[in-house]
Write an enzyme that holds these catalytic residues in place. Structure first.
Site, PDB file in Angstrom:
ATOM      1  N   HIS A 141      55.790  44.188  34.368  1.00 14.23           N
ATOM      2  CA  HIS A 141      55.815  43.268  33.164  1.00 14.23           C
ATOM      3  C   HIS A 141      56.989  42.619  33.093  1.00 14.23           C
ATOM      4  O   HIS A 141      58.260  43.169  33.054  1.00 14.23           O
ATOM      5  CB  HIS A 141      55.444  44.140  31.740  1.00 14.23           C
ATOM      6  CG  HIS A 141      54.036  44.670  31.872  1.00 14.23           C
ATOM      7  ND1 HIS A 141      53.096  44.313  31.312  1.00 14.23           N
ATOM      8  CD2 HIS A 141      53.502  45.782  32.578  1.00 14.23           C
ATOM      9  CE1 HIS A 141      51.970  44.825  31.425  1.00 14.23           C
ATOM     10  NE2 HIS A 141      52.339  45.971  32.133  1.00 14.23           N
TER      11      HIS A 141
ATOM     12  N   HIS B  14      52.261  46.477  39.291  1.00 16.21           N
ATOM     13  CA  HIS B  14      52.573  45.337  38.801  1.00 16.21           C
ATOM     14  C   HIS B  14      53.873  45.604  37.737  1.00 16.21           C
ATOM     15  O   HIS B  14      53.977  46.595  37.141  1.00 16.21           O
ATOM     16  CB  HIS B  14      51.709  44.642  37.955  1.00 16.21           C
ATOM     17  CG  HIS B  14      50.988  45.375  37.144  1.00 16.21           C
ATOM     18  ND1 HIS B  14      49.900  46.183  37.206  1.00 16.21           N
ATOM     19  CD2 HIS B  14      51.191  45.417  35.355  1.00 16.21           C
ATOM     20  CE1 HIS B  14      49.695  46.819  36.032  1.00 16.21           C
ATOM     21  NE2 HIS B  14      50.379  46.535  35.120  1.00 16.21           N
TER      22      HIS B  14
HETATM   23  P1  5GP Z   1      49.186  48.117  32.347  1.00 23.97           P
HETATM   24  O1  5GP Z   1      48.876  48.415  31.063  1.00 23.97           O
HETATM   25  O2  5GP Z   1      48.480  48.258  33.438  1.00 23.97           O
HETATM   26  O3  5GP Z   1      50.766  48.104  32.721  1.00 23.97           O
HETATM   27  O4  5GP Z   1      49.206  46.436  32.057  1.00 23.97           O
HETATM   28  C1  5GP Z   1      48.017  45.594  32.502  1.00 23.97           C
HETATM   29  C2  5GP Z   1      48.286  44.198  31.962  1.00 23.97           C
HETATM   30  O5  5GP Z   1      47.225  43.291  32.516  1.00 23.97           O
HETATM   31  C3  5GP Z   1      47.893  44.148  30.486  1.00 23.97           C
HETATM   32  O6  5GP Z   1      48.996  43.662  29.828  1.00 23.97           O
HETATM   33  C4  5GP Z   1      46.711  43.458  30.374  1.00 23.97           C
HETATM   34  O7  5GP Z   1      46.735  42.473  29.191  1.00 23.97           O
HETATM   35  C5  5GP Z   1      46.615  42.482  31.589  1.00 23.97           C
HETATM   36  N1  5GP Z   1      45.471  42.248  32.356  1.00 23.97           N
HETATM   37  C6  5GP Z   1      44.234  42.872  32.547  1.00 23.97           C
HETATM   38  N2  5GP Z   1      43.285  42.224  32.930  1.00 23.97           N
HETATM   39  C7  5GP Z   1      43.877  41.298  33.358  1.00 23.97           C
HETATM   40  C8  5GP Z   1      43.299  39.680  33.816  1.00 23.97           C
HETATM   41  O8  5GP Z   1      42.063  39.707  34.213  1.00 23.97           O
HETATM   42  N3  5GP Z   1      44.234  38.700  33.997  1.00 23.97           N
HETATM   43  C9  5GP Z   1      45.212  38.561  33.520  1.00 23.97           C
HETATM   44  N4  5GP Z   1      46.256  37.817  33.733  1.00 23.97           N
HETATM   45  N5  5GP Z   1      46.197  39.767  33.038  1.00 23.97           N
HETATM   46  C10 5GP Z   1      45.344  40.863  32.719  1.00 23.97           C
END
Ligand code: 5GP
Ligand code: ZN
Length: 138
Positions: free
Chosen positions: A101, A99
């Site tokens: 951001h 993903h």
């Molecule tokens: P990463 O650290 O993997 O780049 O980012 C994962 C992001 O996903 C985090 O910013 C976290 O807040 C978000 N996130 C985690 N679980 C969920 C969820 O169930 N729904 C949504 N909408 N965001 C999530």
């Protein structure tokens, strides 16, 4: 990957604040936003990170991010937008479904993604320059 939380969101099995979707991608609000409007762009099909994401899917993710970034920017009256991707745990990845951001930013909001200019050694720059080019040519 039946348990992958983003796959479950993409299939509509779990709720989210969906901003956008097309055949291949979906954008939604992050559940723990850096600022309101912090969005995530993901492919609907499961890939883990940049390393196993094929080029076409990566293009689709960027195209979706390009579509939503100006909308987030205007809707949140942001001064700027960060677009970023965490790949692997050491880089801060917590959800192992690829993903991007899309994060609204404000003048003087005090957030610092990373510290710069820690490595000033020219020999080290030359070595890493050569090492990456070797990998690209391999
Ligand atoms: P990463 O650290 O993997 O780049 O980012 C994962 C992001 O996903 C985090 O910013 C976290 O807040 C978000 N996130 C985690 N679980 C969920 C969820 O169930 N729904 C949504 N909408 N965001 C999530
Ligand atoms: Zn997944």
């Amino acid at each position: 990957m039946g348990e992958c939380i983003f796959c479950r969101i993409a299939k509509g099995e779990l709720p989210c604040y969906k901003l956008y979707e097309d055949d291949n991608t979906m954008a939604l609000l992050d559940i723990f936003p850096v600022h309101p409007g912090h969005a995530l762009v993901m492919p609907k099909k499961h890939t883990t990170d940049i390393f196993d994401t094929d080029e076409e899917t990566a293009r689709q993710m960027i195209a979706a991010a390009k579509k939503i970034a100006p909308a987030v920017m205007k809707a949140t009256k942001a001064d700027g937008i960060n677009i970023g991707m965490n790949n692997r745990e050491a880089a801060g990845q917590e959800v192992f479904h690829a993903h991007l951001h899309v994060i609204p930013r404000y003048k003087d909001d005090g957030l610092k993604a990373w510290h710069k200019n820690l490595f000033k050694d020219e020999k080290q720059k030359q070595e890493v320059h050569e090492a990456v080019k070797r990998e690209l040519a391999a």
